[in-house]
Design an enzyme around this catalytic site. Sequence first.
Site, PDB file in Angstrom:
ATOM      1  CG  ASN A 216      -2.184  -0.924   0.778  1.00 20.03           C
ATOM      2  OD1 ASN A 216      -2.901  -0.619  -0.160  1.00 20.03           O
ATOM      3  ND2 ASN A 216      -2.356  -2.023   1.483  1.00 20.03           N
TER       4      ASN A 216
ATOM      5  CG  HIS B 247      24.714   2.230   8.203  1.00 26.63           C
ATOM      6  ND1 HIS B 247      25.353   2.803   7.134  1.00 26.63           N
ATOM      7  CD2 HIS B 247      23.411   2.583   8.092  1.00 26.63           C
ATOM      8  CE1 HIS B 247      24.479   3.480   6.414  1.00 26.63           C
ATOM      9  NE2 HIS B 247      23.288   3.359   6.973  1.00 26.63           N
TER      10      HIS B 247
ATOM     11  CB  ALA C  51      -0.551  -0.875  13.553  1.00 23.62           C
TER      12      ALA C  51
END
Length: 160
Positions: A71, A101, A149
């Site tokens: 989405n 990193h 979420a």
Amino acid sequence: MFTNFIYFISGFIFRLFNRKLILSPGAKIDPRAFIARGGRLHIGKNSIIRAGSMLLPSGGEINIGQRSSLNQYVVINGEGGVNIGDDVMISAFVLIFAANHHHERVDIPMSAQGMYSKGGVQIGDDVWIGTHAVILDGVKIGKGCVIAAGAVITKDVEPY
């Protein structure tokens, strides 16, 4: 009808500028998405990439299975490799990073130490990833998982 034409044209244009893009039949890329060059990208049959999404192979590979949807404003960095299964639903604003990193040395700035991968990101079939989730390098998400979420996934998630 007109929307299908727009998706067809955008897919043609994306493939024209990115020879490593494999767009399977029925796959759609919104013309407002960003597809970077610099690695292999495969979008499976009947999958869709919505507006504002950024697919950045970064020298790696991103594979998206069949009938999956990304989405709005999903960002995938595929430097270490990202494999997304079939029937996966990725909500808006999800971030997936398949590299890290180096930061071991204190005498060199982190930005100058280069990158490495813990094996990329593997997302199984029939997974639902909620909005604003962050999936980090080295993670495997098993079949049938629901990622909440706002979750930050740093370790493997078992199927179901």
